[in-house]
Scaffold this motif. Sequence first.
Motif, PDB file in Angstrom:
ATOM      1  N   ALA A   1     107.756  13.194  41.819  1.00 51.87           N
ATOM      2  CA  ALA A   1     106.763  13.223  40.749  1.00 51.87           C
ATOM      3  C   ALA A   1     106.149  11.849  40.531  1.00 51.87           C
ATOM      4  N   ARG A   2     106.974  10.809  40.610  1.00 54.55           N
ATOM      5  CA  ARG A   2     106.438   9.459  40.418  1.00 54.55           C
ATOM      6  C   ARG A   2     105.417   9.113  41.488  1.00 54.55           C
ATOM      7  N   LEU A   3     105.655   9.589  42.717  1.00 57.26           N
ATOM      8  CA  LEU A   3     104.721   9.308  43.806  1.00 57.26           C
ATOM      9  C   LEU A   3     103.437  10.128  43.696  1.00 57.26           C
ATOM     10  N   GLU A   4     103.523  11.282  43.060  1.00 62.23           N
ATOM     11  CA  GLU A   4     102.382  12.195  43.001  1.00 62.23           C
ATOM     12  C   GLU A   4     101.491  11.981  41.791  1.00 62.23           C
ATOM     13  N   GLN A   5     101.889  11.158  40.860  1.00 59.88           N
ATOM     14  CA  GLN A   5     101.068  10.972  39.665  1.00 59.88           C
ATOM     15  C   GLN A   5      99.636  10.596  40.055  1.00 59.88           C
TER      16      GLN A   5
ATOM     17  N   THR B   1      98.831  13.872  39.565  1.00 68.52           N
ATOM     18  CA  THR B   1      98.737  15.306  39.846  1.00 68.52           C
ATOM     19  C   THR B   1     100.128  15.848  40.139  1.00 68.52           C
ATOM     20  N   ALA B   2     101.003  15.784  39.157  1.00 71.17           N
ATOM     21  CA  ALA B   2     102.408  16.126  39.379  1.00 71.17           C
ATOM     22  C   ALA B   2     102.834  17.373  38.623  1.00 71.17           C
ATOM     23  N   ASP B   3     101.881  18.195  38.185  1.00 76.12           N
ATOM     24  CA  ASP B   3     102.235  19.335  37.350  1.00 76.12           C
ATOM     25  C   ASP B   3     103.213  20.275  38.040  1.00 76.12           C
ATOM     26  N   SER B   4     102.966  20.601  39.328  1.00 74.73           N
ATOM     27  CA  SER B   4     103.834  21.553  40.021  1.00 74.73           C
ATOM     28  C   SER B   4     105.238  20.995  40.190  1.00 74.73           C
ATOM     29  N   THR B   5     105.356  19.698  40.465  1.00 74.19           N
ATOM     30  CA  THR B   5     106.678  19.088  40.615  1.00 74.19           C
ATOM     31  C   THR B   5     107.415  19.051  39.291  1.00 74.19           C
ATOM     32  N   LEU B   6     106.707  18.752  38.207  1.00 76.99           N
ATOM     33  CA  LEU B   6     107.348  18.740  36.896  1.00 76.99           C
ATOM     34  C   LEU B   6     107.846  20.135  36.519  1.00 76.99           C
ATOM     35  N   GLU B   7     107.098  21.166  36.927  1.00 80.38           N
ATOM     36  CA  GLU B   7     107.545  22.535  36.681  1.00 80.38           C
ATOM     37  C   GLU B   7     108.849  22.816  37.420  1.00 80.38           C
ATOM     38  N   LEU B   8     108.951  22.342  38.666  1.00 81.94           N
ATOM     39  CA  LEU B   8     110.179  22.517  39.428  1.00 81.94           C
ATOM     40  C   LEU B   8     111.340  21.759  38.787  1.00 81.94           C
ATOM     41  N   ILE B   9     111.062  20.553  38.282  1.00 84.93           N
ATOM     42  CA  ILE B   9     112.104  19.781  37.619  1.00 84.93           C
ATOM     43  C   ILE B   9     112.653  20.554  36.425  1.00 84.93           C
ATOM     44  N   GLU B  10     111.761  21.132  35.644  1.00 89.23           N
ATOM     45  CA  GLU B  10     112.194  21.885  34.472  1.00 89.23           C
ATOM     46  C   GLU B  10     113.038  23.091  34.865  1.00 89.23           C
TER      47      GLU B  10
END
Length: 208
Positions: free
Chosen positions: A36-40, A42-51
């Motif tokens: 997510a840090r690398l994708e900022q 546009t990290a919405d999909s990764t943050l969803e996976l983290i949750e």
Amino acid sequence: MSRDAGATAERERIAREIHDTIAQSLTSVVMLAQRARLEQPTADSTLELIESTAREALREARSLVAANAGLPQRDGSLADTLAQLGERFSRETGVTVTTDAPLTELPRDIEVVLLRCAQEGLANVRKHANARAASVPVAQSDNSVSLRVADDGRGLGGFQPSDEHGFGLSGMRDRVGLVGGTLIVADAATGHGTELTVHIPFTKDAAS
């Protein structure tokens, strides 16, 4: 002596459960957070996976506290649970995962062993294989069931599974042994990748 032996066995069981459930889930959380840090930004999909991964870790923790070592969802079949595992793994890693399991009911303890072995097998694909695809088929006969985790990655490269002393393969082997099964890890017959095979005998009466 009997009490001490029982306590030791219980500690080892809990260690396997924590490794195979919470540790694997939290490892995914760490890797997804790094991504997510690398994708900022546009990290919405990764943050969803983290949750979703964190929620699963919490669910597993509550199951362990309640001394329930069953499948994450009691009303879900092994086939459905493996499919969800493969789908999430594909989203997290980009590795294409196919699963194929019969819908027939198995003894609960065997279902748990198969699921944990699938989780650990895919975790090893993530960490070591550098693979593009993996498969997790389950085959069942009248008196046995087998699970295979196969990938098209780099293979064992001279590594001997018997030399592993952590909670990964050795913990899996112990878990399989408790239900009378066997575990084999070898280079794939095709010459590309690795195959982990679990074979467990059972009786029809045990499944009813």
